[in-house]
Design a protein around this motif. Structure first.
Motif, PDB file in Angstrom:
ATOM      1  N   ARG A   1      -4.893   5.625  12.800  1.00  9.60           N
ATOM      2  CA  ARG A   1      -6.098   5.960  13.748  1.00  9.60           C
ATOM      3  C   ARG A   1      -6.517   4.546  14.443  1.00  9.60           C
ATOM      4  N   ALA A   2      -6.342   3.539  13.738  1.00 12.28           N
ATOM      5  CA  ALA A   2      -6.741   2.159  14.310  1.00 12.28           C
ATOM      6  C   ALA A   2      -5.730   1.832  15.526  1.00 12.28           C
ATOM      7  N   GLN A   3      -4.393   2.274  15.150  1.00  8.62           N
ATOM      8  CA  GLN A   3      -3.311   1.942  16.118  1.00  8.62           C
ATOM      9  C   GLN A   3      -3.566   2.799  17.311  1.00  8.62           C
ATOM     10  N   VAL A   4      -4.089   3.810  17.478  1.00  5.17           N
ATOM     11  CA  VAL A   4      -4.332   4.635  18.536  1.00  5.17           C
ATOM     12  C   VAL A   4      -5.341   3.876  19.437  1.00  5.17           C
ATOM     13  N   HIS A   5      -6.324   3.391  18.978  1.00  9.61           N
ATOM     14  CA  HIS A   5      -7.532   2.744  19.724  1.00  9.61           C
ATOM     15  C   HIS A   5      -6.970   1.290  19.851  1.00  9.61           C
ATOM     16  N   GLY A   6      -5.862   0.507  19.505  1.00  6.25           N
ATOM     17  CA  GLY A   6      -5.255  -0.665  19.675  1.00  6.25           C
ATOM     18  C   GLY A   6      -6.289  -1.489  18.980  1.00  6.25           C
ATOM     19  N   LEU A   7      -6.665  -1.376  17.669  1.00  5.50           N
ATOM     20  CA  LEU A   7      -7.616  -2.069  16.793  1.00  5.50           C
ATOM     21  C   LEU A   7      -6.710  -2.894  15.712  1.00  5.50           C
ATOM     22  N   THR A   8      -7.395  -3.924  15.452  1.00  3.85           N
ATOM     23  CA  THR A   8      -6.721  -4.493  14.019  1.00  3.85           C
ATOM     24  C   THR A   8      -7.679  -3.830  13.010  1.00  3.85           C
ATOM     25  N   VAL A   9      -7.307  -3.186  11.995  1.00  2.00           N
ATOM     26  CA  VAL A   9      -8.259  -2.625  11.105  1.00  2.00           C
ATOM     27  C   VAL A   9      -7.913  -3.149   9.440  1.00  2.00           C
ATOM     28  N   ILE A  10      -8.986  -3.520   8.702  1.00  2.00           N
ATOM     29  CA  ILE A  10      -8.776  -3.841   7.462  1.00  2.00           C
ATOM     30  C   ILE A  10      -9.673  -2.895   6.603  1.00  2.00           C
ATOM     31  N   PRO A  11      -8.983  -1.880   6.169  1.00  2.00           N
ATOM     32  CA  PRO A  11      -9.961  -0.977   5.127  1.00  2.00           C
ATOM     33  C   PRO A  11     -10.377  -1.925   4.010  1.00  2.00           C
ATOM     34  N   ILE A  12     -11.634  -1.491   3.337  1.00  2.00           N
ATOM     35  CA  ILE A  12     -11.997  -2.313   1.926  1.00  2.00           C
ATOM     36  C   ILE A  12     -12.344  -1.041   0.977  1.00  2.00           C
ATOM     37  N   PRO A  13     -11.372  -0.143   0.846  1.00  3.22           N
ATOM     38  CA  PRO A  13     -11.560   0.823  -0.439  1.00  3.22           C
ATOM     39  C   PRO A  13     -11.914   0.056  -1.704  1.00  3.22           C
ATOM     40  N   GLY A  14     -12.991   0.612  -2.268  1.00  2.55           N
ATOM     41  CA  GLY A  14     -13.531  -0.048  -3.611  1.00  2.55           C
ATOM     42  C   GLY A  14     -12.948   0.664  -4.862  1.00  2.55           C
ATOM     43  N   THR A  15     -12.664  -0.074  -5.797  1.00  2.00           N
ATOM     44  CA  THR A  15     -12.010   0.580  -7.011  1.00  2.00           C
ATOM     45  C   THR A  15     -12.276  -0.542  -8.156  1.00  2.00           C
ATOM     46  N   ARG A  16     -12.373  -0.103  -9.468  1.00  2.00           N
ATOM     47  CA  ARG A  16     -12.741  -0.881 -10.623  1.00  2.00           C
ATOM     48  C   ARG A  16     -11.284  -0.683 -11.427  1.00  2.00           C
ATOM     49  N   ARG A  17     -10.482  -0.074 -10.943  1.00  3.44           N
ATOM     50  CA  ARG A  17      -8.931   0.267 -11.882  1.00  3.44           C
ATOM     51  C   ARG A  17      -7.938  -0.065 -11.248  1.00  3.44           C
ATOM     52  N   THR A  18      -6.961  -0.739 -11.809  1.00  7.83           N
ATOM     53  CA  THR A  18      -5.874  -1.319 -11.345  1.00  7.83           C
ATOM     54  C   THR A  18      -4.787  -0.119 -11.063  1.00  7.83           C
ATOM     55  N   THR A  19      -4.817   0.803 -11.747  1.00  9.04           N
ATOM     56  CA  THR A  19      -4.143   1.872 -11.268  1.00  9.04           C
ATOM     57  C   THR A  19      -4.433   2.455  -9.656  1.00  9.04           C
ATOM     58  N   ARG A  20      -5.842   2.809  -9.602  1.00  8.12           N
ATOM     59  CA  ARG A  20      -5.915   3.044  -8.192  1.00  8.12           C
ATOM     60  C   ARG A  20      -5.870   2.045  -7.231  1.00  8.12           C
ATOM     61  N   LEU A  21      -5.829   0.837  -7.481  1.00  5.29           N
ATOM     62  CA  LEU A  21      -5.498  -0.371  -6.677  1.00  5.29           C
ATOM     63  C   LEU A  21      -4.094  -0.333  -6.155  1.00  5.29           C
ATOM     64  N   ARG A  22      -3.394  -0.104  -7.054  1.00  7.96           N
ATOM     65  CA  ARG A  22      -1.969   0.140  -6.935  1.00  7.96           C
ATOM     66  C   ARG A  22      -1.468   1.197  -5.901  1.00  7.96           C
ATOM     67  N   GLU A  23      -2.272   2.389  -6.268  1.00  6.60           N
ATOM     68  CA  GLU A  23      -2.040   3.509  -5.364  1.00  6.60           C
ATOM     69  C   GLU A  23      -2.731   3.323  -3.752  1.00  6.60           C
ATOM     70  N   ASN A  24      -3.788   2.449  -3.841  1.00  2.00           N
ATOM     71  CA  ASN A  24      -4.429   2.228  -2.540  1.00  2.00           C
ATOM     72  C   ASN A  24      -3.360   1.320  -1.689  1.00  2.00           C
ATOM     73  N   LEU A  25      -3.102   0.505  -2.383  1.00  2.00           N
ATOM     74  CA  LEU A  25      -2.163  -0.735  -1.497  1.00  2.00           C
ATOM     75  C   LEU A  25      -0.980   0.145  -1.125  1.00  2.00           C
ATOM     76  N   ALA A  26      -0.382   0.811  -1.940  1.00  2.00           N
ATOM     77  CA  ALA A  26       0.932   1.745  -1.307  1.00  2.00           C
ATOM     78  C   ALA A  26       0.866   2.342  -0.016  1.00  2.00           C
ATOM     79  N   ALA A  27      -0.544   2.740   0.105  1.00  4.30           N
ATOM     80  CA  ALA A  27      -0.892   3.584   1.221  1.00  4.30           C
ATOM     81  C   ALA A  27      -0.527   2.680   2.623  1.00  4.30           C
ATOM     82  N   THR A  28      -0.379   1.563   2.485  1.00  7.77           N
ATOM     83  CA  THR A  28      -0.115   0.618   3.840  1.00  7.77           C
ATOM     84  C   THR A  28       1.311   0.903   4.188  1.00  7.77           C
TER      85      THR A  28
END
Length: 337
Positions: free
Chosen positions: A275-302
């Motif tokens: 969605r950020a690309q549509v607007h020509g924006l640089t975007v850095i989402p900051i999802p929060g998590t306390r667990r490494t399993t969720r962290l790996r999942e979130n990073l894979a979304a990139t």
């Protein structure tokens, strides 16, 4: 998921290079129930190993406890990370009180207090957490500029402001980043702030890109599924009939996730990036998590790319969401747009 580190982008026109996804640290100290501190520290280390360099906190999180929690990590990796914190939301011993202060004396004291708790000599990115319309914006930003001139702060940010307010502040001093809620469920920021950020070369840092966990499907009714200490139990969108209505909206998210062999969370994060690309924006989402399993999942979304038809299926969701983002929407910038 690839074993490679996430790619780097520039935070604003003249800001530092940071990972294209950051880490929101709020939940490691408050708001989401009890935290396993050792697991949270492993998550911090895992995030850095995965290419995350923007770590986000605020003085209000745990009334300073989150900044103190991060201090050892900051000390160990100071030259490798971009450290972001915030001022403006004032708390007292009354657990229900939330004030907003933008006066220069408060800003100066808040910055010095954050530096002490974080154990560092400089804050890389210092945000005004919320805007107090009673204080002239130029006066507040002017006080923030003084912090830059004193070498206590490197870059300035704003949170939950309108496009007009962002332009006004940027005319006083370059703003590196705008932090606002942005997700499949919350697109108020697109009314004016997104366009202004794109025009000015300001990076957008979406918080709660996973809808405070609701977009992951981890719970369907906060009032019954989450612990008493979880603040989502009091969020209008996540309880009762609103929760049931909004859970039904997630059907296309789950369908798209199944087609790609990924999770609903990864679809939601990929949507923010695209969605950020549509607007020509640089975007850095900051999802929060306390667990490494969720962290790996979130990073894979990139690494996930959604097709045009999939994006079209997701487009109507925000307009159909039941309930406000907060019990009192006057606490956000949307009322000033």
């Amino acid at each position: 998921m690839s074993n490679s580190r996430i790619r780097q982008v520039t935070l604003g026109t003249h800001g530092p290079q940071v990972g294209v996804q950051g880490l929101g640290c709020m939940g490691m100290s408050e708001f989401y129930g009890d935290t396993d501190e050792a697991a949270a520290r492993q998550t911090l280390e895992g995030a850095l190993a995965g290419g995350v360099t923007l770590f986000d906190t605020a003085d209000v999180y745990g009334r300073g406890a989150n900044e103190e929690f991060l201090a050892p990590f900051v000390a160990a990796h100071r030259d490798e990370i971009t450290l972001a914190t915030k001022f403006a939301i004032e708390r007292t011993d009354d657990p229900h009180y939330r004030g907003v202060r933008n006066d220069p004396a408060y800003i100066r004291q808040a910055a010095e207090d954050s530096l002490r708790r974080l154990g560092t000599e400089v804050i890389d990115l210092y945000y005004m957490h919320r805007r107090d319309p009673a204080v002239p914006l130029a006066e507040s930003v002017g006080a923030m500029v003084e912090l830059v001139e004193r070498g206590l702060v490197r870059h300035l940010g704003l949170s939950e402001v309108t496009g007009a307010e962002l332009r006004e502040a940027h005319a006083v001093h370059p703003i590196a980043a705008l932090q606002s809620e942005w997700s499949l469920f919350s697109r108020d920021v697109e009314r004016s702030a997104v366009g202004a950020a794109a025009d000015l070369g300001v990076a957008l840092v979406p918080y709660s890109p996973l809808g405070r966990g609701f977009l992951t499907g981890a719970f369907t009714d906060a009032g019954t599924d989450l612990s008493d200490g979880d603040f989502r139990r009091y969020q209008p969108r996540f309880t009762g009939e609103n929760a049931r209505t909004n859970a039904a909206l997630l059907e296309p998210v789950h369908t798209i996730a199944a087609a790609h062999g990924v999770t609903a969370a990864q679809v939601a994060l990929a949507w923010v990036h695209q969605r950020a690309q549509v607007h020509g924006l640089t975007v850095i989402p900051i999802p929060g998590t306390r667990r490494t399993t969720r962290l790996r999942e979130n990073l894979a979304a990139t690494e996930l790319t959604l097709g045009a038809e999939e994006l079209a299926e997701l487009e109507p969701i925000a307009d159909r969401v039941a309930g406000d983002r907060y019990p009192d929407m006057s606490s956000t910038a949307t009322v000033r747009e």
